[in-house]
Design a protein around this motif. Sequence first.
Motif, PDB file in Angstrom:
ATOM      1  N   GLU A   1     -30.345  -1.140  25.101  1.00 29.66           N
ATOM      2  CA  GLU A   1     -30.417  -0.581  23.753  1.00 29.66           C
ATOM      3  C   GLU A   1     -30.541   0.936  23.762  1.00 29.66           C
ATOM      4  O   GLU A   1     -30.048   1.610  22.865  1.00 29.66           O
ATOM      5  N   VAL A   2     -31.184   1.489  24.764  1.00 29.04           N
ATOM      6  CA  VAL A   2     -31.503   2.918  24.783  1.00 29.04           C
ATOM      7  C   VAL A   2     -30.389   3.764  25.403  1.00 29.04           C
ATOM      8  O   VAL A   2     -30.110   4.864  24.930  1.00 29.04           O
TER       9      VAL A   2
ATOM     10  N   LEU B   1     -28.887   7.574  24.410  1.00 24.76           N
ATOM     11  CA  LEU B   1     -29.104   8.717  25.297  1.00 24.76           C
ATOM     12  C   LEU B   1     -27.794   9.376  25.699  1.00 24.76           C
ATOM     13  O   LEU B   1     -27.671  10.606  25.691  1.00 24.76           O
ATOM     14  N   LYS B   2     -26.810   8.554  26.050  1.00 23.70           N
ATOM     15  CA  LYS B   2     -25.503   9.107  26.432  1.00 23.70           C
ATOM     16  C   LYS B   2     -24.885   9.884  25.289  1.00 23.70           C
ATOM     17  O   LYS B   2     -24.321  10.970  25.484  1.00 23.70           O
TER      18      LYS B   2
ATOM     19  N   SER C   1     -35.698  -2.526  32.032  1.00 23.13           N
ATOM     20  CA  SER C   1     -34.316  -2.961  32.264  1.00 23.13           C
ATOM     21  C   SER C   1     -33.743  -3.627  31.021  1.00 23.13           C
ATOM     22  O   SER C   1     -32.578  -3.416  30.671  1.00 23.13           O
ATOM     23  N   ARG C   2     -34.556  -4.436  30.346  1.00 23.45           N
ATOM     24  CA  ARG C   2     -34.087  -5.075  29.114  1.00 23.45           C
ATOM     25  C   ARG C   2     -33.865  -4.045  28.015  1.00 23.45           C
ATOM     26  O   ARG C   2     -32.911  -4.138  27.240  1.00 23.45           O
ATOM     27  N   ALA C   3     -34.728  -3.059  27.940  1.00 27.10           N
ATOM     28  CA  ALA C   3     -34.614  -2.033  26.902  1.00 27.10           C
ATOM     29  C   ALA C   3     -33.475  -1.058  27.177  1.00 27.10           C
ATOM     30  O   ALA C   3     -32.972  -0.414  26.247  1.00 27.10           O
TER      31      ALA C   3
END
Length: 118
Positions: free
Chosen positions: A67-68, A72-73, A62-64
């Motif tokens: 950032e990710v 990805l989008k 959830s924390r990552a």
Amino acid sequence: TSAVVEQFTWKFTHPCDRYTNRDLPEDASNYEKAVRYNYSREERRALLEIIAMIKDLHAQMSRAAAEVVPSLKSAVHHHAQEIVHGVMQPLIQQSNKKKRKEAASALAALYNLVGDMD
């Protein structure tokens, strides 16, 4: 998590009896026989450790995600645009050339919906 669910399912469908657990009270409900008295100390400890690891992994993911997810989008959008402009546009032109109006109009509608016209 599937191993936890599989074990729970097996334990629930095979409740303990007086032969497998001598601490089982006579008036224990079926649910208690399946859940409360059906796990040894080692099984409970292992199950709690697994659940704690799953919760910790969830918190880290959830924390990552902050950032990710934007990367990805962006990657998904980029690949979708490559497909729309590189594959669909020639298909629309070919459909128009061969006078397949239904296919051309469906592809054009999808192209207009998905494609960035920038």
